[in-house]
Design a protein around this motif. Structure first.
Motif, mmCIF file in Angstrom:
data_model
loop_
_atom_site.group_PDB
_atom_site.id
_atom_site.type_symbol
_atom_site.label_atom_id
_atom_site.label_comp_id
_atom_site.label_asym_id
_atom_site.label_seq_id
_atom_site.Cartn_x
_atom_site.Cartn_y
_atom_site.Cartn_z
ATOM 1 N N GLY A 205 64.765 83.454 -55.106
ATOM 2 C CA GLY A 205 65.307 82.770 -56.314
ATOM 3 C C GLY A 205 66.726 82.361 -55.953
ATOM 4 O O GLY A 205 67.471 83.262 -55.731
ATOM 5 N N TYR A 206 67.118 80.999 -56.223
ATOM 6 C CA TYR A 206 68.324 80.646 -56.003
ATOM 7 C C TYR A 206 69.057 80.319 -57.197
ATOM 8 O O TYR A 206 68.711 79.743 -58.159
ATOM 9 C CB TYR A 206 68.422 79.311 -54.881
ATOM 10 N N ILE A 207 70.368 80.875 -57.260
ATOM 11 C CA ILE A 207 70.948 80.749 -58.457
ATOM 12 C C ILE A 207 72.454 80.521 -58.118
ATOM 13 O O ILE A 207 73.122 81.004 -57.079
ATOM 14 C CB ILE A 207 71.367 82.258 -59.216
ATOM 15 N N GLU A 208 73.054 79.176 -58.556
ATOM 16 C CA GLU A 208 74.292 78.733 -58.184
ATOM 17 C C GLU A 208 75.256 79.582 -58.939
ATOM 18 O O GLU A 208 74.963 80.593 -59.512
ATOM 19 C CB GLU A 208 74.542 77.258 -58.822
ATOM 20 N N ASP A 209 76.498 79.356 -58.864
ATOM 21 C CA ASP A 209 77.732 80.383 -59.393
ATOM 22 C C ASP A 209 77.416 80.574 -60.573
ATOM 23 O O ASP A 209 77.172 79.538 -61.309
ATOM 24 C CB ASP A 209 78.875 79.913 -59.051
ATOM 25 N N LEU A 210 77.145 81.686 -61.287
ATOM 26 C CA LEU A 210 76.684 81.884 -62.592
ATOM 27 C C LEU A 210 77.618 83.067 -63.290
ATOM 28 O O LEU A 210 78.115 83.862 -62.454
ATOM 29 C CB LEU A 210 75.514 82.471 -62.595
ATOM 30 N N THR A 211 78.327 82.535 -64.282
ATOM 31 C CA THR A 211 78.982 83.547 -65.158
ATOM 32 C C THR A 211 78.241 83.809 -66.481
ATOM 33 O O THR A 211 77.864 83.070 -67.134
ATOM 34 C CB THR A 211 80.424 82.816 -65.534
#
Length: 74
Positions: free
Chosen positions: A18-24
């Protein structure tokens, strides 16, 4: 988390797909993952995303793992 790889020796797979871009994660929310990470629809899926803390119900009362800390929670 916060730019650092997390050590998770308790998972069966060495890698969680699972790929997650920069996440806040918003201050009032949680990033949740299913216990079957390779096949869970969880916060990694845009249809779920982060969960508002106010939408979480329940209370943990018993711990199973780590085994040396098994028992009731206060």
């Amino acid at each position: 988390m916060n730019g650092e790889e997390q050590k998770e020796p308790y998972t069966l797979e060495a890698y969680t797909s699972g790929y997650i871009e920069d996440l806040t994660v918003p201050e009032d929310s949680l990033f949740v993952m299913g216990d079957n990470r390779q096949n869970s629809t969880d916060s990694r899926d845009p249809s779920v995303g982060c969960i508002k803390i106010s939408d979480v119900y329940g209370k943990a009362v018993f711990r199973l793992y780590p085994f040396n800390e098994i028992g009731l929670l206060n």
